[in-house]
Design an enzyme around this catalytic site. Structure first.
Site, PDB file in Angstrom:
ATOM      1  N   HIS A  42       3.328  -4.704   5.346  1.00 18.96           N
ATOM      2  CA  HIS A  42       2.641  -3.449   5.059  1.00 18.96           C
ATOM      3  C   HIS A  42       3.644  -2.416   4.545  1.00 18.96           C
ATOM      4  CE1 HIS A  42       0.196   0.159   5.599  1.00 18.96           C
ATOM      5  NE2 HIS A  42      -0.853  -0.657   5.619  1.00 18.96           N
ATOM      6  N   ASN A  82      -7.329  -2.099   9.776  1.00 14.64           N
ATOM      7  CA  ASN A  82      -5.962  -1.913  10.265  1.00 14.64           C
ATOM      8  C   ASN A  82      -5.928  -0.584  11.025  1.00 14.64           C
ATOM      9  OD1 ASN A  82      -3.230  -1.761  10.710  1.00 14.64           O
ATOM     10  ND2 ASN A  82      -2.703  -1.270   8.586  1.00 14.64           N
ATOM     11  N   TRP A  83      -5.931  -0.669  12.375  1.00 13.89           N
ATOM     12  CA  TRP A  83      -6.025   0.548  13.183  1.00 13.89           C
ATOM     13  C   TRP A  83      -4.727   1.364  13.169  1.00 13.89           C
ATOM     14  CZ3 TRP A  83      -8.974  -1.045  18.342  1.00 13.89           C
ATOM     15  CH2 TRP A  83     -10.273  -1.442  17.987  1.00 13.89           C
ATOM     16  N   LYS A  84      -3.639   0.740  12.843  1.00 19.47           N
ATOM     17  CA  LYS A  84      -2.322   1.390  12.847  1.00 19.47           C
ATOM     18  C   LYS A  84      -2.023   1.934  14.252  1.00 19.47           C
ATOM     19  CE  LYS A  84      -2.725   2.297   7.917  1.00 19.47           C
ATOM     20  NZ  LYS A  84      -2.453   3.200   6.783  1.00 19.47           N
ATOM     21  N   GLY A 101      -8.001   1.211   6.342  1.00 21.80           N
ATOM     22  CA  GLY A 101      -7.209   1.997   7.279  1.00 21.80           C
ATOM     23  C   GLY A 101      -8.080   2.919   8.104  1.00 21.80           C
ATOM     24  N   GLY A 102      -8.071   4.219   7.744  1.00 28.65           N
ATOM     25  CA  GLY A 102      -8.772   5.228   8.547  1.00 28.65           C
ATOM     26  C   GLY A 102     -10.245   4.954   8.751  1.00 28.65           C
ATOM     27  N   GLY A 120      -2.793   8.759   0.195  1.00 32.43           N
ATOM     28  CA  GLY A 120      -2.221  10.021   0.656  1.00 32.43           C
ATOM     29  C   GLY A 120      -1.505  10.820  -0.416  1.00 32.43           C
ATOM     30  N   GLU A 153       4.036   0.635   5.082  1.00 30.11           N
ATOM     31  CA  GLU A 153       4.632   1.530   6.092  1.00 30.11           C
ATOM     32  C   GLU A 153       5.767   0.828   6.834  1.00 30.11           C
ATOM     33  OE1 GLU A 153       0.331   3.724   6.610  1.00 30.11           O
ATOM     34  OE2 GLU A 153       1.045   2.365   8.169  1.00 30.11           O
ATOM     35  N   GLU A 162      -2.015  -3.156  -1.968  1.00 27.09           N
ATOM     36  CA  GLU A 162      -2.194  -1.753  -1.590  1.00 27.09           C
ATOM     37  C   GLU A 162      -1.370  -0.870  -2.530  1.00 27.09           C
ATOM     38  OE1 GLU A 162      -0.749  -1.033   2.321  1.00 27.09           O
ATOM     39  OE2 GLU A 162       1.064  -2.207   2.068  1.00 27.09           O
ATOM     40  N   SER A 175      -7.542   3.406  -0.059  1.00 27.75           N
ATOM     41  CA  SER A 175      -8.593   4.428   0.058  1.00 27.75           C
ATOM     42  C   SER A 175      -9.981   3.853  -0.203  1.00 27.75           C
ATOM     43  CB  SER A 175      -8.313   5.593  -0.900  1.00 27.75           C
ATOM     44  OG  SER A 175      -7.070   6.173  -0.636  1.00 27.75           O
TER      45      SER A 175
END
Length: 689
Positions: free
Chosen positions: A532, A445-447, A671-672, A610, A534, A604, A650
Site C-alpha cells: 500500500h 481497507n479500514w486502515k 478506504g474511508g 487527498g 502509505e 491506486e 476515491s
C-alpha cells in the site's frame, strides 16, 4: 465534456500539422534539385554561397524532405506520439524563427515551404508557421490524447514503408525528372501564353522625385508639387511603388550571337529541340552520344535544335571538344534554365511554342525511338502519364497500402474489442460458458480506524446486510491486527472474507511489534494487503521488503492484494507506466504461474487520493488495461484475463457504477467509504447495475 473537447482539439491540431508536413515534405521530395537550389539561396543570403559541396546540399535536400514527410506520417498515424510531437515542436520553432527573419529582412523572396506547388509571401509563411507552432505546442503538451490509427504492433510497417517510399521518390526524381512538375514550363505549358500580360491587368507603378535647390536649400519634389523656375535642378530618382501583374513566365529570354531569338523559338510553327544546360562545366557528359544522335535526327527531320546555357564561351568550346557537338549554342539566365528542367543537361521538345516532352540526361530518346517522322513518333506526342495517371500511381503505391493496413488493423482491433465485450458480458457467459469470468471483488481497507468494539460492531453490521441481500461480487474487509481474531468469530466468510492490512517481512524471531504472515493466517484471515502507498511512503517499504512479504504470505496460505500506483509528480511527468511496471517487477513478477493465481492487484493513483484531483473512469481504465497488458507479457494472455485488478482511488457509491462498467476494472479497494456499512453496501451494489 471538457476532456472530450481537449481531445478533439489536440487531434485537430495533429491532423493540421500532419497534412501540412506530408504535403510540404512530398513536394520537396519529388523535386530534390529544386530544394537544393532553395538551400543554396539561403546559404547565399547568409554569406556562405559556394562554401558547401553540392553533394552535401543535395543530401541535405533529400534528408529534409524525407524527415518532414515521415514526421507528418508519424503524426497522422499517432506513431511514437511523444517523440513525434516533440520533434514537430522543435521543427516548428526553427521554421518559425527562419520565417521571422524572412518577414523582417526579406533575404529570400520565397521561403520554399511547399516547393513550386504553393507560393507564399514571407509574411504569409510567418503567419502559417505561427499557427502550426501553436498546434505543435498543443500536441506536445498532451501527446497521449492523439488517437492511434494503427496499433503499436503494426506501426513499424508504416514507418519503414514511409521512409522507403519517400526516399525512393527522391532517388527516382533525381534519375528521371520530378514526378509532378509545378513549374510554368511543365509538359503542356504554352510558353508564349505564359509570357503574356492580360488586358486590364495592373501595371507596375513608378514614382519619380526631383531634388531641387534654392538659396543653398535642397528639397525633394514630385510632379504633383513641382515648384517654379526659381528652383535649380540637382538630381532625380525613380522607384517602383507597385509590382503590378507578373506573368508566370517573365524571364524566358534567349540570345544567339548577340541577337534575341526568343520570339522566333516560341513562335516557330512545328517542333523545336532545346538542350538545356545551366552550367556546361558541371553538366553530365556521359550521354553525349545520345544527345548527338537526337541532334542528327533533328537535322534529318529539319527540326531546329539549340543548346541553351549560361556558361562562358570557353565552357562551350570545351563541351564541343569532349562531345563533338555540332549544334548551335545560345545564352539564357541560369536560374531560368534550372526552372525549365531539373537536369543538367536536359532535353525539351516544343511544338508551336508548347512544351510537348522533357527528358533527363538519363532518359534521352534511344535509336529505336528515332526511326519514324517526328510528327508520328512517340517522342513527338504528349506523354500518356498525365496528372490523373500519376495520382493513381501515387494512390496505388502509397496511399492504398497504408489504407488497407489501417483497415485490417482496425478490423482486428474491433474484433478483439468484440471478443473482450463477449468475455465480460454476464449473460453471454451464462449462455455460452466458454470461459470462466475472473472474480469481481470489493475490498474494504479500514486502515488505523475503529477500536476493537467498534470494529466488531461494524463487521457484524456488514455481515448481516450482505446476508440479507446477497452481493454479486466477492467482499473482503481488511482490518487492523487487533480486530482479526474477534471479527473472524462474527462474520460468515462465505459472504464476507477477512484480510489483514499488512504482515511482517520476517517469518519469526526477535522483531518486537511485528505480526508475521503465520500469525495473520492463524486468526482465520484469508487475505493480506501488501505494498500500500502509505506503507511505502511512511514506513519506507522497498520492493525488496515487499518481495519478502509476498513470499511469506503465499507460503502461509494467504492471498495477496498487492497495491501499485504513482504519485502526482510521477503522473505529471507522464511516468505512470514505468513506475507501476517497476513496482510489479520488483515485488511480484518473479512468482511462478501457480503462485500468481493467488495474487489480486490493486491500482491506486496516489495523486487522486487527498489531493483534490480526481481520476476519471477513462484514466483508471487506461491504467488497468496497461497493467493487464504487462501481466500478459509476463504470464500470458490467459493468466492476464484471469487476474483480478481492483481500482483504489476515491471510489464512492456515486461513481462506483461508472468505474465498474469499464472492462478492465474488476472492483475496488475502498478506504474511508468502507467504514460505513451503508456506503460500503452502495459500492458493492454497483455490481448489480
Amino acid at each position: 465534456m471538457r476532456e472530450h473537447l481537449k481531445t478533439l482539439g489536440v487531434n485537430l491540431c495533429r491532423l493540421l500539422i500532419a497534412l501540412t508536413f506530408i504535403l510540404s515534405g512530398f513536394v520537396k521530395a519529388i523535386d530534390p534539385l529544386g530544394t537544393q537550389y532553395k538551400i543554396d539561396d539561403y546559404l547565399e543570403a547568409v554569406g556562405l554561397a559556394g562554401m558547401l559541396p553540392g553533394w552535401l546540399t543535395l543530401t541535405s535536400s533529400v534528408a529534409l524532405s524525407a524527415t518532414e514527410f515521415t514526421l507528418g506520417i508519424l503524426l497522422l498515424f499517432a506513431i511514437r506520439r511523444r517523440l513525434a510531437s516533440r520533434l514537430a515542436l522543435v521543427f516548428m520553432v526553427l521554421m518559425t524563427a527562419i520565417t521571422v527573419w524572412l518577414a523582417g529582412w526579406n533575404p529570400v523572396s520565397d521561403c520554399g515551404c511547399f516547393g513550386d506547388a504553393v507560393k507564399l509571401t514571407n509574411m504569409e509563411s510567418l503567419l502559417k508557421n505561427i499557427v502550426l507552432l501553436a498546434c505543435a505546442a498543443a500536441i506536445s503538451a498532451a501527446p497521449r490524447r492523439m488517437k492511434r490509427f494503427v496499433s503499436e504492433s503494426n506501426q513499424w510497417i508504416v514507418v519503414n514503408y514511409t521512409v522507403l517510399f519517400i526516399l525512393g521518390c527522391s532517388i527516382w526524381s533525381l534519375w528521371a525528372l520530378p514526378v509532378f512538375d509545378f513549374r510554368p514550363y511543365h509538359v503542356g505549358a504554352n510558353i508564349r501564353k505564359g509570357m503574356e500580360i492580360p488586358k486590364g491587368a495592373p501595371q507596375p507603378q513608378f514614382e519619380t522625385t526631383f531634388i531641387l535647390q534654392k538659396k543653398g536649400v535642397k528639397k525633394e519634389f514630385t510632379l504633383d508639387n513641382y515648384p517654379d523656375s526659381t528652383w535649380q535642378f540637382v538630381d532625380s530618382k525613380t522607384r517602383q511603388i507597385s509590382e503590378g501583374y507578373v506573368p508566370p513566365i517573365h524571364d524566358f529570354s534567349i540570345e544567339h550571337d548577340g541577337n534575341d531569338i526568343t520570339d522566333s523559338i516560341v513562335s516557330n510553327k512545328g517542333y523545336t529541340f532545346l538542350l538545356i544546360s545551366p552550367h556546361l562545366e558541371r553538366a553530365d557528359d556521359s550521354d553525349f552520344g545520345d544527345i548527338n544522335q537526337v541532334y542528327d535526327y533533328a537535322v534529318a527531320e529539319q527540326v531546329p535544335f539549340y543548346c541553351i546555357t549560361s556558361s562562358s564561351r570557353e565552357a562551350k568550346i570545351h563541351w564541343q571538344d569532349i562531345t563533338g557537338a555540332e549544334y548551335p549554342f545560345c545564352t539564357a539566365d541560369a536560374t531560368t534554365l534550372k526552372t525549365i528542367i531539373r537536369s543538367n543537361p536536359g532535353l525539351v521538345l516544343l511544338k508551336d511554342g508548347v512544351v510537348v516532352n522533357k527528358w533527363s540526361h538519363n532518359q534521352l530518346p534511344k535509336a529505336d525511338q528515332l526511326t519514324s517522322p517526328i510528327s508520328k513518333a512517340a517522342i513527338g506526342q504528349m506523354p500518356s502519364d498525365g496528372i490523373a495517371r500519376k495520382l493513381t500511381a501515387l494512390i496505388l503505391w502509397f496511399v492504398l497500402p497504408l489504407f488497407l493496413l489501417t483497415l485490417a488493423d482496425r478490423l482486428w482491433a474491433w474484433s478483439k474489442w468484440v471478443r473482450e465485450k463477449e468475455n465480460n458480458n454476464k449473460i453471454y457467459q451464462l449462455l455460452i460458458k466458454q470461459k470462466k469470468m475472473r472474480k469481481k471483488i470489493v475490498a474494504g481497507n479500514w486502515k488505523m480506524n475503529e477500536n476493537l468494539q467498534e470494529g466488531v460492531a461494524l463487521a457484524k453490521e456488514i455481515n448481516e446486510v450482505l446476508k440479507a441481500d446477497k452481493p454479486n461480487c466477492g467482499v473482503i474487509i481488511c482490518t487492523p491486527f487487533i480486530h482479526l481474531a474477534s471479527v473472524a468469530q462474527v462474520i460468515d466468510q462465505d459472504v464476507v472474507a477477512l484480510g489483514a492490512e499488512n504482515c511482517a517481512d520476517k517469518a519469526k524471531g526477535a522483531y518486537t511489534g511485528e505480526v508475521s504472515a503465520a500469525m495473520v493466517k492463524s486468526t482465520g484471515a484469508q487475505y493480506v494487503i501488501l505494498g500500500h502507498s502509505e506503507r511505502r511512503q511512511y514506513y519506507h517499504e522497498t520492493p525488496e521488503i515487499l518481495k519478502e512479504k509476498v513470499e511469506l504470505a503465499l507460503a502461509n496460505g494467504l492471498k495477496v492484494i498487492f497495491c501499485c500506483g504513482e504519485t502526482l509528480e510521477e503522473r505529471e511527468a507522464n511516468k505512470q507506466n514505468e513506475v507501476v511496471k517497476a513496482e510489479l517487477d520488483g515485488s511480484v513478477f518473479h512468482l511462478s504461474a501457480e503462485e500468481w493465481k493467488n495474487i489480486v492487484l490493486a491500482y491506486e493513483p496516489i495523486w487522486a487520493i487527498g489531493t483534490g484531483k480526481t481520476a476519471t473512469a477513462e484514466q483508471a481504465e487506461e491504467m488497468l488495461a496497461y497493467i493487464r497488458s504487462i501481466v500478459a507479457e509476463k504470464y500470458g494472455k490467459e493468466a492476464a484475463e484471469d487476474t483480478t485488478i481492483l481500482y483504489g482511488g476515491s471510489c464512492k457509491p456515486s461513481n462506483a457504477a461508472e468505474l465498474f462498467a469499464k472492462p478492465d476494472i474488476d472492483g475496488g479497494l475502498i478506504g474511508g467509504a468502507s467504514l460505513k456499512a451503508a456506503d460500503f453496501k452502495g459500492i458493492i451494489d454497483a455490481w448489480k447495475k
